[in-house]
Design an enzyme around this catalytic site. Structure first.
Site, PDB file in Angstrom:
ATOM      1  N   GLU A 201       0.801  -1.229   0.000  1.00  0.00           N
ATOM      2  CA  GLU A 201       0.000   0.000   0.000  1.00  0.00           C
ATOM      3  C   GLU A 201       0.832   1.275   0.000  1.00  0.00           C
ATOM      4  O   GLU A 201       0.841   2.028   0.987  1.00  0.00           O
ATOM      5  CB  GLU A 201      -0.957   0.022   1.187  1.00  0.00           C
ATOM      6  CG  GLU A 201      -1.982  -1.084   1.137  1.00  0.00           C
ATOM      7  CD  GLU A 201      -3.158  -0.872   2.090  1.00  0.00           C
ATOM      8  OE1 GLU A 201      -3.143   0.097   2.864  1.00  0.00           O
ATOM      9  OE2 GLU A 201      -4.110  -1.662   2.033  1.00  0.00           O
ATOM     10  N   GLU A 390      -5.101  -8.566   0.649  1.00  0.00           N
ATOM     11  CA  GLU A 390      -5.755  -8.314   1.939  1.00  0.00           C
ATOM     12  C   GLU A 390      -7.239  -8.116   1.717  1.00  0.00           C
ATOM     13  O   GLU A 390      -7.654  -7.474   0.748  1.00  0.00           O
ATOM     14  CB  GLU A 390      -5.222  -7.038   2.628  1.00  0.00           C
ATOM     15  CG  GLU A 390      -3.868  -7.176   3.255  1.00  0.00           C
ATOM     16  CD  GLU A 390      -3.399  -5.884   3.936  1.00  0.00           C
ATOM     17  OE1 GLU A 390      -4.245  -5.082   4.381  1.00  0.00           O
ATOM     18  OE2 GLU A 390      -2.171  -5.681   3.999  1.00  0.00           O
TER      19      GLU A 390
HETATM   20  C1  GBH Z   1      -4.471  -2.186   5.395  1.00  0.00           C
HETATM   21  O1  GBH Z   1      -4.793  -0.895   4.981  1.00  0.00           O
HETATM   22  C2  GBH Z   1      -3.039  -2.307   5.872  1.00  0.00           C
HETATM   23  O2  GBH Z   1      -2.229  -2.861   4.862  1.00  0.00           O
HETATM   24  C3  GBH Z   1      -2.911  -3.111   7.140  1.00  0.00           C
HETATM   25  O3  GBH Z   1      -1.642  -2.942   7.684  1.00  0.00           O
HETATM   26  C4  GBH Z   1      -4.004  -2.720   8.109  1.00  0.00           C
HETATM   27  O4  GBH Z   1      -3.876  -3.314   9.347  1.00  0.00           O
HETATM   28  C5  GBH Z   1      -5.319  -3.121   7.489  1.00  0.00           C
HETATM   29  O5  GBH Z   1      -5.478  -2.542   6.245  1.00  0.00           O
HETATM   30  C6  GBH Z   1      -6.536  -2.729   8.301  1.00  0.00           C
HETATM   31  O6  GBH Z   1      -6.653  -1.355   8.364  1.00  0.00           O
HETATM   32  O7  GBH Z   1      -7.283   7.119   9.180  1.00  0.00           O
HETATM   33  O8  GBH Z   1      -9.602   7.440   8.612  1.00  0.00           O
HETATM   34  O9  GBH Z   1      -7.851   8.299   7.153  1.00  0.00           O
HETATM   35  C7  GBH Z   1      -6.136  -0.739   4.507  1.00  0.00           C
HETATM   36  C8  GBH Z   1      -6.386   0.597   3.864  1.00  0.00           C
HETATM   37  C9  GBH Z   1      -6.225   2.922   4.148  1.00  0.00           C
HETATM   38  C10 GBH Z   1      -7.398   1.632   5.747  1.00  0.00           C
HETATM   39  C11 GBH Z   1      -6.148   4.056   5.135  1.00  0.00           C
HETATM   40  C12 GBH Z   1      -7.325   2.762   6.749  1.00  0.00           C
HETATM   41  C13 GBH Z   1      -7.102   5.113   7.054  1.00  0.00           C
HETATM   42  C14 GBH Z   1      -8.399   5.797   7.209  1.00  0.00           C
HETATM   43  N1  GBH Z   1      -6.294   1.665   4.831  1.00  0.00           N
HETATM   44  N2  GBH Z   1      -7.250   4.035   6.072  1.00  0.00           N
HETATM   45  S1  GBH Z   1      -8.271   7.271   8.104  1.00  0.00           S
END
Ligand code: GBH
Length: 484
Positions: A201, A390
Site C-alpha cells: 500500500e 488483503e
Molecule cells: C491495510 O490498509 C493495511 O495494509 C494493514 O496494515 C491494516 O492493518 C489493514 O489494512 C486494516 O486497516 O485514518 O480514517 O484516514 C487498509 C487501507 C487505508 C485503511 C487508510 C485505513 C485510514 C483511514 N487503509 N485508512 S483514516
C-alpha cells in the site's frame, strides 16, 4: 490454540469448527441440514491469511533490530489513539511456532507476512544483521514444515529510522536502498520463498504518512514534495522487482500489494461500468496505473501542474518493470460514479450519511468491491495473475462469558465479500489466491489495539490466542474450496 474451544459448545458450532458440517448434519437428518450445492473456487486456489511485521512481532529491541519510523512515531504524544506502540504487540517474534500451528489448524495453504527491514539492516543499508535474518529463516522453515507456502512482503511501512533521518521517501536514495535490501532478501530467502511483494500500500503510507501526517513519519508536505514522495515510492517498487529477479532463483514471482481505489457504478449499465473502470484508472494514477502502464495519466499531470513530480523516461521504464502478478488489498468501495460528458468521462456520487460501515468508520460495507476491483484490474491491465493480498474487517468483538468470540459481523462480511470474489473467478478473472487480513488481532497503526482485525483473538495481557467464530467459518471455506 486448537479449535476444540468450539467443541464444548452446541453441535452446530462444533460441526462448523471441525469442518464436518455435512457429516454431522446428515446424522441429524433434518431438511435444512442436507448438503447444499457448493459454489466452487477454481482448483488450486490459494487460501491464506496476512499479517505485517510491526503489527505482530514485538521484540523491537531484540537481536540487533534498529528503530523504525513507527517506533519513533508511536512516541509522539497523541498520535496513537490508545497511546500504545508495537513494542510487544502479539509477541509473534517468540510465539511464531504457535501462530504457524494456528494456520495449519485453519488448513490455509499460504501465509503473507512482512519482513522488517530494520531487523536485517538496522541502519537501513550497509552491514546486514545476521540475527535479524535468522528469525525469518526460522519462520520460513516452520511454515514449510507445516505445509504453508510463504509469501513475503518486503516493505510494510517500517522504514529504518536512520533512512528517515536522511530524508526518508523524500530522498531518491531510499528507493535504491529498498532495492538493495530486496536483493539481499531474495538471495537469502528466495530458495524457499517463491513469491515476493515489493511495497504494501504505497498509497496509504504516502498519503497518510507524508500528506495527512496521521501515520509515520507524521509529515504534512506541500503538494510538490508529496508528488515527489509518491514518485520515489513507485520507483522503489520497480527497482525492487528488478533486484528480486536479479538475486532470486529463476521462476520466483514478484509483484505489488497495493491499496486499490476501486470505483463502483451507481447503476450497472454498460456505460456506467465503463465509466467506473475509467475512474479506477484515474483514481490510482500515481500508484497502480503508473506501475502497470509506465506513464502518469494526462489528467494527473495536468492537475499537478507546476507541482508535478520530476522524473525521467527511464524512471517510468523502471517503475513499470513487468510484474508476475498484481496484488490488491480490497476493503471498501473507493467511490461511486456514473458516466458523464465531462472530459474524464465520469462523475462522482456522494455517499448518503447512512451508508453502512463496519466497526472502523472508513470500512464502508461494499461486498461487490471484491467482484469489481479484480475485474477492473483484469480489463485495464491484463495481468497474468491477480492476488487479493488483503481483505477483512474490524469488529468490536470480545470473548463472551463462555470464552468464545462470536464475531458474526465479520462472518457476515467475509461471506458477502467472498461471494463476490467467487463471481469474479467464475467469470474467468484470473484471481489465484486470497489472503484474509488478519490472522491475529494486532497493532492497528494509529488506532493502536483498539481495533481488532483478527480471526483469532489475542488477549494482550496473557498473549493467549483464541480462534473466533470467523476462524471456523474460514476453515470450512478453505476445506471445501467453496462457499456453502
Ligand atoms: C491495510 O490498509 C493495511 O495494509 C494493514 O496494515 C491494516 O492493518 C489493514 O489494512 C486494516 O486497516 O485514518 O480514517 O484516514 C487498509 C487501507 C487505508 C485503511 C487508510 C485505513 C485510514 C483511514 N487503509 N485508512 S483514516
Amino acid at each position: 490454540m486448537t479449535f476444540s474451544l468450539y467443541t464444548r459448545r452446541g453441535l452446530t458450532v462444533a460441526a462448523l469448527a471441525l469442518g464436518g458440517l455435512t457429516l454431522a448434519a446428515s446424522k441429524q437428518g433434518g431438511e435444512m441440514d442436507q448438503p447444499r450445492a457448493k459454489s466452487d473456487f477454481p482448483k488450486g486456489f490459494r487460501w491464506g491469511t496476512a499479517t505485517s511485521a510491526y503489527q505482530i512481532e514485538g521484540a523491537v529491541q531484540e537481536d540487533g533490530r534498529g528503530p523504525s519510523i513507527w517506533d519513533t512515531f508511536c512516541r509522539l504524544p497523541g498520535k496513537i489513539r490508545d497511546g500504545s506502540n508495537g513494542d510487544v504487540a502479539d509477541d509473534h517474534y517468540h510465539l511464531y511456532k504457535e501462530d504457524v500451528a494456528l494456520m495449519k489448524a485453519l488448513g490455509a495453504s499460504t501465509y503473507r507476512f512482512s519482513i522488517a527491514w530494520p531487523r536485517l539492516f538496522p541502519e537501513g543499508r550497509g552491514m546486514p544483521n545476521p540475527k535479524g535474518l535468522a528469525f525469518y529463516d526460522r519462520l520460513v522453515d516452520e511454515l514449510l514444515q507445516a505445509g504453508v507456502e510463504p509469501f513475503a512482503t518486503l516493505y510494510h511501512w517500517d522504514l529504518p529510522q536512520a533512512l528517515q533521518d536522511r530524508g526518508g521517501w523524500e530522498s531518491r536514495d531510499t528507493a535504491q536502498a529498498l532495492a538493495d535490501y530486496a536483493g539481499y532478501v531474495a538471495a537469502k530467502l528466495g530458495d524457499r520463498v517463491g513469491h515476493f511483494f515489493t511495497l504494501n500500500e504505497i498509497k496509504t503510507f504516502v498519503e497518510l504518512g507524508y500528506g495527512a501526517g496521521v501515520f509515520a513519519p507524521g509529515l504534512t508536505l506541500p503538494k510538490g514534495r508529496l508528488n515527489q514522495v509518491r514518485h520515489h515510492a513507485v520507483l522503489a517498487h520497480g527497482l525492487a522487482v528488478q533486484a528480486v529477479r536479479a538475486h532470486g532463483r529463476p521462476g520466483l514471482k514478484v509483484g505489488m500489494a497495493e491499496d486499490i481505489t476501486a470505483a463502483l457504478s451507481d447503476l450497472d449499465t454498460l456505460k456506467n461500468i465503463r465509466a467506473a473502470e475509467l475512474a479506477t484508472r484515474e483514481l490510482n494514477a500515481p500508484y497502480l496505473t503508473v506501475m502497470l502502464e509506465g506513464r502518469y495519466t494526462d489528467a494527473y499531470l495536468a492537475a499537478a501542474g507546476a507541482d508535478a513530480p520530476r522524473f525521467t523516461a527511464n524512471d517510468l521504464k523502471v517503475i513499470s518493470t513487468p510484474v508476475d502478478f498484481v496484488g490488491i488489498n480490497v476493503y471498501a468501495p473507493g467511490a461511486y460514479v456514473r458516466a458523464s460528458d465531462a472530459p474524464s468521462g465520469f462523475t462522482t456520487i456522494p455517499l448518503p450519511v447512512s451508508y453502512p460501515h463496519m466497526q472502523s468508520s472508513w470500512l464502508k460495507f461494499g461486498p461487490s468491491t471484491l467482484y469489481w476491483a479484480p475485474r477492473q484490474v483484469a480489463n485495464l491491465w491484463k495481468p497474468k495473475e491477480i492476488y487479493i493480498t488483503e481483505n477483512g474487517t474490524s469488529s468490536a468483538d470480545r470473548p463472551g462469558p463462555d470464552g468464545a468470540v462470536y464475531d458474526l459481523d465479520r462472518v457476515m462480511f467475509l461471506r458477502e465479500y467472498l461471494g463476490n470474489l467467487r463471481r469474479a473467478t467464475s467469470e474467468g478473472v484470473p484471481v489465484r489466491g486470497y489472503f484474509l487480513w488478519s490472522l491475529l488481532d494486532n497493532f492497528e497503526w494509529n488506532e493502536g489495539y483498539s481495533s481488532r482485525f483478527g480471526i483469532v483473538n489475542v488477549d494482550y495481557k496473557t498473549q493467549k490466542r483464541t480462534p473466533k467464530l470467523s476462524a471456523a467459518f474460514y476453515r470450512k471455506v478453505v476445506a471445501d474450496n467453496a462457499l456453502a
